[in-house]
Design a protein around this motif. Structure first.
Motif, PDB file in Angstrom:
ATOM      1  N   GLU A  64     -12.267  61.943 -30.824  1.00 21.72           N
ATOM      2  CA  GLU A  64     -13.783  62.286 -30.151  1.00 21.72           C
ATOM      3  C   GLU A  64     -14.241  63.241 -30.478  1.00 21.72           C
ATOM      4  OE1 GLU A  64     -14.301  59.220 -26.495  1.00 21.72           O
ATOM      5  OE2 GLU A  64     -13.281  61.417 -26.035  1.00 21.72           O
ATOM      6  N   GLU A  65     -13.125  64.054 -30.161  1.00 26.78           N
ATOM      7  CA  GLU A  65     -13.267  65.208 -30.617  1.00 26.78           C
ATOM      8  C   GLU A  65     -14.070  66.041 -31.829  1.00 26.78           C
ATOM      9  OE1 GLU A  65     -12.009  69.963 -29.176  1.00 26.78           O
ATOM     10  OE2 GLU A  65     -10.430  68.124 -28.873  1.00 26.78           O
ATOM     11  N   PHE A  75     -17.016  64.627 -32.954  1.00 25.27           N
ATOM     12  CA  PHE A  75     -17.895  65.484 -32.688  1.00 25.27           C
ATOM     13  C   PHE A  75     -18.581  66.283 -32.883  1.00 25.27           C
ATOM     14  CE2 PHE A  75     -19.339  69.048 -29.738  1.00 25.27           C
ATOM     15  CZ  PHE A  75     -20.584  68.556 -28.960  1.00 25.27           C
TER      16      PHE A  75
END
Lengths: 164, 177
Positions: free
Chosen positions: A147-148, A151
């Motif tokens: 996810e990071e 993102f």
């Protein structure tokens, strides 16, 4: 002026009716000894009226309630103790006549039921609140590496520049 | 976890079932009798004038099952069960004794004259004290009394054909066979 007079008349009639009906509960003969009469009233207060069921025989206008009040007086004059008077009635009508029934196997539900419901409800509330608490934690879980990465891809270090 | 949303539904259903049962199957006006399986209380009463001999507790030890019916001339529900008692008297299945509860002798006599007398013996409980000894709290009530004068059952309210068949007839058959 006439209105005042009329409402005064209505109030008077009402008051007379209320007093008359309040007096109607105790038309029977009371005991001469005030201490004994007080005892009779105290016992009567704890005896459930069999006709009206959720009233004590002291509050009830029923014929049977009056008879029972009279019997209580007679037993007191005959020298019975409070417990003996109550036993006299329990023998005839069962524990049912006592507004404060004794704790027995048969009345256990009556006494323990509310406590059981309280505990059950309390447990349910605690479980519900805990469930909500953990649901809140899920929202603030740290991002996974994947996810990071995604993102960072859509929002690079330079905040002013959006990716094209 | 997936079915947790069912918890309130199940709780509600359980409460609904209990309340439904209580509403339609339990009668709050029916107070359990303390005297069932105990001997009849001692009493001795004079009869309704002109209608059979006096009634005392020894008269109820007949060696067979009998009924003791609490009635009064002012009691409307007593009229409802009266034809059944007249029929029972005609069939001769069971002897019925009458406990006349809080009534005037004349009123009781004229009530029996008008509606017929199904009773072998009657007792006038003018002050209602014998009724209280029997745990009576409303009229009509009917006691089923065993051969030795022991109370076998108590029926609150008017006796209907159904009640007779379900509660009284089995006791009568059980004893006579």
């Amino acid at each position: 002026m006439r209105a005042i007079f009329r409402s005064g008349l209505v109030a008077t009639i009402f008051a007379v009716l209320v007093i008359a009906s309040a007096g109607a509960v105790f038309v029977e003969k009371r005991l001469d000894d005030p201490a004994q009469e007080t005892r009779a009233r105290e016992i009567s207060e704890g005896i459930r009226c069999l006709v009206c069921q959720n009233q004590s025989i002291l509050d009830s206008n029923a014929d049977l309630a009056r008879d029972l009040r009279q019997i209580i007086r007679e037993r007191i004059v005959a020298g019975d103790s409070d417990a003996e008077v109550k036993t006299f009635l329990v023998v005839r009508y069962g524990d049912w006549v006592l507004l404060d029934p004794p704790f027995k196997l048969r009345t256990a539900i009556l006494w323990l039921g509310p406590l059981a419901f309280f505990l059950l409800g309390g447990t349910a509330v605690i479980m519900f609140l805990r469930g909500r608490g953990s649901a809140g934690d899920v929202e603030t879980l740290p991002l996974t590496a994947e996810e990071e990465a995604s993102f960072k891809q859509i929002s690079p270090d330079d905040k002013d520049e959006l990716p094209k | 976890m997936r079915f947790r949303f069912l918890a309130p539904v199940l709780t509600f259903s359980a409460i609904a079932v209990i309340m439904w049962y209580a509403l339609f199957n339990l009668d709050p006006s029916e107070i359990p009798s303390e005297l069932v399986s105990k001997p009849v209380p001692e009493f001795s009463l004079s009869g309704v004038p002109g209608y059979g001999p006096d009634l005392s507790s020894t008269d109820l030890k007949t060696g067979k099952i009998t009924l003791l019916n609490v009635f009064a001339s002012w009691c409307v529900a007593c009229l409802a069960e009266h034809p059944l008692f007249m029929e029972l008297k005609k069939q001769g299945n069971v002897e019925i004794y009458g406990l006349n509860y809080k009534d005037k002798p004349d009123a009781a006599a004229s009530w029996l004259k008008r509606n017929g007398n199904p009773y072998v013996r009657t007792g006038m409980d003018e002050k209602g004290r014998v009724g209280i000894d029997f745990g009576v709290y409303g009229v009509p009530e009917t006691f089923v009394i065993g051969p030795e004068g022991k109370i076998l059952d108590k029926i609150i309210g008017p006796v209907t054909q159904d009640i007779y068949e379900q509660r009284i007839a089995p006791l009568l058959q059980g004893n006579n066979s």
